[in-house]
Design an enzyme around this catalytic site. Structure first.
Site: not given
Length: 310
Positions: A27, A137, A250-251
């Site tokens: 997202s 967030c 994540g990455g």
């Protein structure tokens, strides 16, 4: 020798819904999908998680919102989106013309009732397969991550959403906590069907010329290859703390990263910042997976995930 079809090697299951492959654009990095459909057939993806949606429209944070860092980036976009009613009325019909698979709806909020209301509306949409509830967030004031750093509040949001939805609810967790496994367990105990992690880490940059923070928001979310080892560690911990499926992110920027995430226990993998650097990143990862699997003697991804997505 058992010759498994190439396509079958990549198939996985997420909360009972089959995916052609485990690669899911994250997202905030893939819009509402149809923008990328101009570049390639997005039906080749496992699915994707659309832009974070709130009950009311949000303009987002003031600019500048993006800063560079070594092997990554920092963003403070602030959940800019047209609001759930316009997403349902305008964005989903456009997506339907180019995407024939269930899509993952990403939901954010500033109160428990708001999360529940937005999820209830999206739950009615036939095209939505999963609800990814973002309690993590770091770029908005007065909501978002405050729910994702307190196990009781995370559980409260999970219960409220589960009461008003029939579709799988995947809670998206913040890495900015002391005990990530405790957060995941609280969501599982409250009825979550899955967990996704990690969202961005908090960071900032200072402009040496102005001696002031680069971002108008001062701090933002760090993403990109630099966060991969942290993300992998947290996915490993959560997969050993819960029985529900976990989506790792994540990455992630190459096929080998997907394999590592799945070896850590992830049922599927989201690709974030890499899509911003290269709009074809997710497609290239899918195309590179079979060769990477051959290199490491992996017959099928479903076997790698040890059935965690079932």
């Amino acid at each position: 020798m058992d010759m498994m079809r190439e396509a079958d090697r990549l198939r996985v299951t997420l909360c009972g819904i089959p995916l052609d492959n485990p690669v899911i654009p994250a997202s905030g990095t893939f819009g509402f999908g149809y923008e990328f459909a101009e570049l390639y057939d997005i039906n080749r993806l496992g699915t994707f998680s659309f832009k974070g949606t709130t009950r009311e429209p949000r303009f987002g944070n003031p600019t500048p919102r993006i800063a560079e860092c070594a092997a990554g980036m920092i963003n403070a976009v602030g959940l800019q989106n047209p609001g759930v009613e316009r997403v349902i009325a305008e964005e989903l019909p456009k997506l339907r013309k180019v995407f024939g698979k269930p899509v993952m709806a990403n939901v954010s909020g500033f109160g428990v009732a708001e999360y529940a209301e937005t999820c209830a509306l999206l739950d009615r949409e036939p095209q939505v397969g999963w609800l990814e509830v973002n309690i993590s967030c770091p770029n908005v004031h007065g909501g978002g991550m405050s729910f994702g750093t307190d196990p009781k509040q995370a559980a409260e949001v999970t219960r409220a959403v589960k009461k008003v939805t029939a579709k799988p609810v995947i809670m998206k967790l913040s890495p900015n906590v002391t005990d990530i496994a405790e957060m995941a367990k609280a969501c599982e105990d409250a009825g979550a069907d899955g967990i996704s992690l990690i969202n961005t880490l908090q960071g900032m940059r200072i402009d040496l010329r102005t001696r002031r923070p680069v971002l108008a928001n001062v701090m933002g979310g760090v993403s990109g290859p630099c966060v991969f080892p942290v993300a992998l560690r947290m996915v490993w911990q959560v997969c050993r703390a819960v029985r529900i499926p976990v989506i790792g992110m994540g990455g992630v920027s190459k096929a080998e990263d997907v394999l590592e995430m799945m070896m850590a226990g992830a049922a599927a993998v989201e690709v974030g910042a890499a899509n911003l650097a290269d709009p074809l990143a997710s497609l290239k990862i899918i195309e590179a997976l079979p060769e990477a699997m051959d290199r490491y003697g992996i017959r099928s991804l479903a076997e790698l995930g040890e059935g965690r997505g079932e």
